[in-house]
Write a protein that holds these residues in place. Sequence first.
Motif, PDB file in Angstrom:
ATOM      1  N   ASP A 105       0.737  -1.339  -0.013  1.00 19.33           N
ATOM      2  CA  ASP A 105       0.097   0.201  -0.129  1.00 19.33           C
ATOM      3  C   ASP A 105       0.550   1.434   0.335  1.00 19.33           C
ATOM      4  OD1 ASP A 105       0.889  -0.403   2.301  1.00 19.33           O
ATOM      5  OD2 ASP A 105      -0.634   1.423   2.992  1.00 19.33           O
ATOM      6  N   CYS A 106       0.391   2.660   0.047  1.00 19.76           N
ATOM      7  CA  CYS A 106       1.144   3.856   0.301  1.00 19.76           C
ATOM      8  C   CYS A 106       1.397   3.918   0.780  1.00 19.76           C
ATOM      9  CB  CYS A 106      -0.208   4.735  -0.331  1.00 19.76           C
ATOM     10  SG  CYS A 106      -1.614   5.188   0.504  1.00 19.76           S
ATOM     11  N   SER A 107       0.972   3.508   2.213  1.00 29.16           N
ATOM     12  CA  SER A 107       2.148   3.813   3.452  1.00 29.16           C
ATOM     13  C   SER A 107       3.956   3.084   3.116  1.00 29.16           C
ATOM     14  CB  SER A 107       1.769   3.111   4.645  1.00 29.16           C
ATOM     15  OG  SER A 107       1.240   1.701   4.578  1.00 29.16           O
ATOM     16  N   ASN A 108       4.086   1.995   2.118  1.00 28.76           N
ATOM     17  CA  ASN A 108       5.096   1.287   2.130  1.00 28.76           C
ATOM     18  C   ASN A 108       6.179   2.981   1.403  1.00 28.76           C
ATOM     19  OD1 ASN A 108       3.377  -1.618   1.043  1.00 28.76           O
ATOM     20  ND2 ASN A 108       4.108  -0.685   2.920  1.00 28.76           N
ATOM     21  N   MET A 109       5.421   3.991   1.021  1.00 35.81           N
ATOM     22  CA  MET A 109       6.549   4.438   0.328  1.00 35.81           C
ATOM     23  C   MET A 109       6.314   6.141   0.971  1.00 35.81           C
ATOM     24  SD  MET A 109       5.348   2.498  -2.678  1.00 35.81           S
ATOM     25  CE  MET A 109       4.136   3.229  -2.986  1.00 35.81           C
ATOM     26  N   CYS A 110       6.064   6.052   2.282  1.00 40.91           N
ATOM     27  CA  CYS A 110       6.356   7.192   3.201  1.00 40.91           C
ATOM     28  C   CYS A 110       6.208   7.355   4.538  1.00 40.91           C
ATOM     29  CB  CYS A 110       4.311   8.016   3.001  1.00 40.91           C
ATOM     30  SG  CYS A 110       2.869   7.257   3.242  1.00 40.91           S
ATOM     31  N   HIS A 111       4.996   6.345   5.220  1.00 38.03           N
ATOM     32  CA  HIS A 111       5.405   5.907   7.007  1.00 38.03           C
ATOM     33  C   HIS A 111       5.804   5.449   7.098  1.00 38.03           C
ATOM     34  CE1 HIS A 111       5.096  11.040   9.140  1.00 38.03           C
ATOM     35  NE2 HIS A 111       4.434  11.237   7.938  1.00 38.03           N
ATOM     36  N   GLU A 112       5.960   4.556   6.501  1.00 40.35           N
ATOM     37  CA  GLU A 112       6.325   3.190   6.910  1.00 40.35           C
ATOM     38  C   GLU A 112       7.518   2.721   7.610  1.00 40.35           C
ATOM     39  OE1 GLU A 112       5.153  -0.444   7.014  1.00 40.35           O
ATOM     40  OE2 GLU A 112       4.826   0.640   4.511  1.00 40.35           O
ATOM     41  N   SER A 113       8.562   3.760   7.349  1.00 39.62           N
ATOM     42  CA  SER A 113      10.051   3.744   9.030  1.00 39.62           C
ATOM     43  C   SER A 113       9.216   4.837   9.739  1.00 39.62           C
ATOM     44  CB  SER A 113      11.009   4.662   8.365  1.00 39.62           C
ATOM     45  OG  SER A 113      10.008   6.140   7.894  1.00 39.62           O
ATOM     46  N   SER A 114       8.335   5.367  10.307  1.00 39.62           N
ATOM     47  CA  SER A 114       7.667   6.096  11.568  1.00 39.62           C
ATOM     48  C   SER A 114       6.825   4.955  12.574  1.00 39.62           C
ATOM     49  CB  SER A 114       6.493   7.426  11.504  1.00 39.62           C
ATOM     50  OG  SER A 114       6.687   8.105  10.254  1.00 39.62           O
ATOM     51  N   GLY A 115       5.890   4.209  11.397  1.00 40.57           N
ATOM     52  CA  GLY A 115       5.435   2.911  12.135  1.00 40.57           C
ATOM     53  C   GLY A 115       6.682   1.321  12.844  1.00 40.57           C
ATOM     54  N   ALA A 116       7.253   1.438  11.700  1.00 41.19           N
ATOM     55  CA  ALA A 116       8.623   0.830  12.942  1.00 41.19           C
ATOM     56  C   ALA A 116       9.211   0.967  13.429  1.00 41.19           C
ATOM     57  CB  ALA A 116       9.530  -0.005  11.494  1.00 41.19           C
ATOM     58  N   ALA A 117       9.833   2.614  13.737  1.00 36.38           N
ATOM     59  CA  ALA A 117      10.321   3.115  14.421  1.00 36.38           C
ATOM     60  C   ALA A 117       9.328   2.627  15.755  1.00 36.38           C
ATOM     61  CB  ALA A 117      10.577   4.374  13.895  1.00 36.38           C
ATOM     62  N   LEU A 118       8.373   3.790  15.921  1.00 35.56           N
ATOM     63  CA  LEU A 118       7.545   3.309  17.033  1.00 35.56           C
ATOM     64  C   LEU A 118       6.896   2.549  17.527  1.00 35.56           C
ATOM     65  CD1 LEU A 118       5.230   6.717  15.883  1.00 35.56           C
ATOM     66  CD2 LEU A 118       7.255   7.022  16.663  1.00 35.56           C
ATOM     67  N   ALA A 119       6.598   1.691  16.636  1.00 33.68           N
ATOM     68  CA  ALA A 119       6.094   0.320  17.077  1.00 33.68           C
ATOM     69  C   ALA A 119       7.436  -0.716  17.925  1.00 33.68           C
ATOM     70  CB  ALA A 119       5.678  -1.121  16.173  1.00 33.68           C
ATOM     71  N   HIS A 120       8.292  -0.118  17.663  1.00 30.59           N
ATOM     72  CA  HIS A 120       9.861  -0.577  18.908  1.00 30.59           C
ATOM     73  C   HIS A 120       9.642   0.317  19.892  1.00 30.59           C
ATOM     74  CE1 HIS A 120      13.245  -2.630  19.554  1.00 30.59           C
ATOM     75  NE2 HIS A 120      14.181  -1.476  19.815  1.00 30.59           N
ATOM     76  N   SER A 121       9.832   1.804  19.941  1.00 28.57           N
ATOM     77  CA  SER A 121      10.666   2.207  20.824  1.00 28.57           C
ATOM     78  C   SER A 121       9.052   2.430  21.868  1.00 28.57           C
ATOM     79  CB  SER A 121      10.607   3.949  20.503  1.00 28.57           C
ATOM     80  OG  SER A 121      11.287   3.790  19.893  1.00 28.57           O
ATOM     81  N   GLY A 156       7.777  -4.220  27.547  1.00 25.82           N
ATOM     82  CA  GLY A 156       6.357  -3.938  28.559  1.00 25.82           C
ATOM     83  C   GLY A 156       6.399  -2.337  29.100  1.00 25.82           C
ATOM     84  N   LYS A 157       7.947  -1.763  28.503  1.00 30.76           N
ATOM     85  CA  LYS A 157       8.445  -0.245  28.769  1.00 30.76           C
ATOM     86  C   LYS A 157       8.310   0.228  27.790  1.00 30.76           C
ATOM     87  CE  LYS A 157       9.816  -0.809  33.755  1.00 30.76           C
ATOM     88  NZ  LYS A 157      10.631  -0.337  34.673  1.00 30.76           N
ATOM     89  N   ALA A 158       8.875   1.668  27.380  1.00 29.54           N
ATOM     90  CA  ALA A 158       9.257   2.062  26.360  1.00 29.54           C
ATOM     91  C   ALA A 158      10.840   2.781  26.317  1.00 29.54           C
ATOM     92  CB  ALA A 158       8.571   4.272  26.177  1.00 29.54           C
ATOM     93  N   ARG A 159      10.839   2.138  24.684  1.00 29.88           N
ATOM     94  CA  ARG A 159      12.314   1.423  24.773  1.00 29.88           C
ATOM     95  C   ARG A 159      13.329   2.790  24.252  1.00 29.88           C
ATOM     96  NH1 ARG A 159      12.673  -3.928  22.397  1.00 29.88           N
ATOM     97  NH2 ARG A 159      14.304  -4.296  22.614  1.00 29.88           N
TER      98      ARG A 159
END
Length: 722
Positions: free
Chosen positions: A201-217, A644-647
């Motif tokens: 989907d179009c998010s692969n070309m825009c905010h995919e990195s935001s999702g990956a970073a925030l999901a981890h952190s 279980g906490k912000a990383r």
Amino acid sequence: MRISGAGGHNDTVTRRPPQDDPDDGALEVGHRKHDAAGLTAVTKALVMSNEQMGFRRTALTLARVNQKHGFDCPGCAWPDPQHRSTAEFCENGAKAVAEEATLRRVTRAFFAEHPIAELATRSDYWLGQQGRLVEPMHRPRGATHYVPISWDDAFTLIADRLRALPSPDAASFYTSGRASNEAAFLYQLMVRRFGTNNLPDCSNMCHESSGAALAHSIGIGKGSVHLEDLYAADLILVVGQNPGTNHPRMLTALEKAKRNGAHIVTVNPLDEAGLRRFHNPQSPVSLVKGTELADEFLQIRLSGDQALFAALAKLTIDAGAVDEDFVATHTSEYAEYAAHLATLDWDQVIAATGLTRDEIEVLAERYRSSERVIVCWAMGLTQHRDAVATIQEITNLMLLRGNIGKPGAGLCPVRGHSNVQGDRTMGIWEKAPDWFLDALGAEFDFEPRREHGLDAVDTIRAMRAGEVRAFVALGGNFVAATPDTTATAAAMADLDLTVQVSTKLNRSHALCGQEALILPCLGRTERDRQRDGDQVVSVEDSMGMVHLSRGRLEPAGSQVRSEIAIITGIAEALLPDDEPATGSGPATKAVDWGELRADYDRIRDHISRVVPGFEDFNERVHRRDGFALPHPPRDRREFPTATGKARFTVNALDPLQVPAGHLLLQTIRSHDQFNTTIYGLYDRYRGIKAGRRVVFVRPDDRAELGFADGEHVDLVSVWSDG
């Protein structure tokens, strides 16, 4: 491309563009001016709207944009305020509505007149200006033109071609951010019942990195603020973003924040006029005088943001300004992070950012002295090599002082397209988690595939390798949106079948497969009549608010169908085992596509049992203001991460090195454009007229390279993995 000496002012170059296709002609570049006239924006938007829709249609349609009982703007995903003005739209929003509600039509006569090869030579601007698509069109294998096809024959053709593939994984199903929640949910259901997770989907070309970073952190890949938080912030950092062109209604929110005492700092390689002085067309005083938005502007070197935020974090720790209680209670891995920052090399920071140490220290002191801080960012951060590390570094800084989970503070990735965040929430994801697949399978009595599918980039690779043979797109303009248009176009041309569900003509219709279909769909502005009455759809904005969208215009043509009607029509042909029982008895299969098409409330009932946060979906979404989706870090300072906490995360600095004779390239969205849609050929913020293929270069760099102002140049991309 034409080159222009830039640095705030440009030499003037004027040539006359060809009349039939101005985007391919020469340009006029004048001195850049801060647009003193908010009236200019209003006037241009209204003129375009009147040209496309006529005066009466313009007045009736624009009065409903983003209103509580109106339709959601098909443009950006900026949230709607609680109290809305009569004109709750921006210049680009008015243009997006005008292009959708236009009275121009692309008929079978147009396709008979224009061969596909000729359409491929036309500009994106010319293609978009032709108007709305009004009936299904088919390019038979070997044909030079599109020809009409009935809906039933189109659905049968799609089903036959997809079932003839060696496996379901030989097809890929793309989604644009303009699809509604209901359409996106049914689309991914159909694709997964077919047997693949190939859902780019179009998010692969825009905010995919935001999702990956925030999901981890922080444990969730979405921002942690509501619109009201901006109004309560002490400090707002706008980083790698140009709201004046891409999210103009954000300027209204920043203006209100400024009135409430917020200090606004912009961090960007370019000084954007829209963030300097904002002329609010909804305020007579602001319209005339303007509002100075940015208190400070840091002109950072391209890709230097990670180094800047690491330096700000180090200065925060060194000053003893860490919120020790928050860090101890709500975070993990702080000791490792602090030890890493202790070795930060200031010479490397200065080289990477292009800023002085004094500039960085002034901002660090401002951050330490502000109780409520919000960082906003867009594709200036998400679209480069170290995007995930950069966004994690922003999160690190915010965690140091507990700027997540309290009013007026948080992380604010500003999504670009109106429902791109909702599409992901509804399951448009090639890597859907097991809990989602478990719930989907239980609701519809099947076992979804667990293997991850293809994202947008891997879809292109699979096309080029011959592994993907069919491509279906629910909206969007895949050829123009993807990173390498030439490679994507060549891959598309080799496919056995391409299917485009679209409102208007675009480049992906002209650079299509050996067999191709164009299926015209309703837009947000149009009334959606189904068997059980008029239907409404829902969307999720950039801050997790879900609300309804109600079109009121008559459809562009009698053969134009809703996205949901098209998806269910394909599904009925593709998945015959899902057909309901004949006669008067109840359906005996897991999915009755016809009943879902007849009443969208039935779709929302299914969503309420599959997607967390959508419980009682139908009751809550029909409330006047919709509802907010849950966000544990924002709502309760709970972080559903692996610890279980912000990383806190440790990321090594690796600044880009530029060889002699080379320049760093930044791509920007010109004004009069939204995503791949070109509204016009004028960028008043940068003094460009009658052209878009422009390269701005510092005059001293241009002279050193030996180019004259206005000269045609070729751009050659150089990339090294080393």
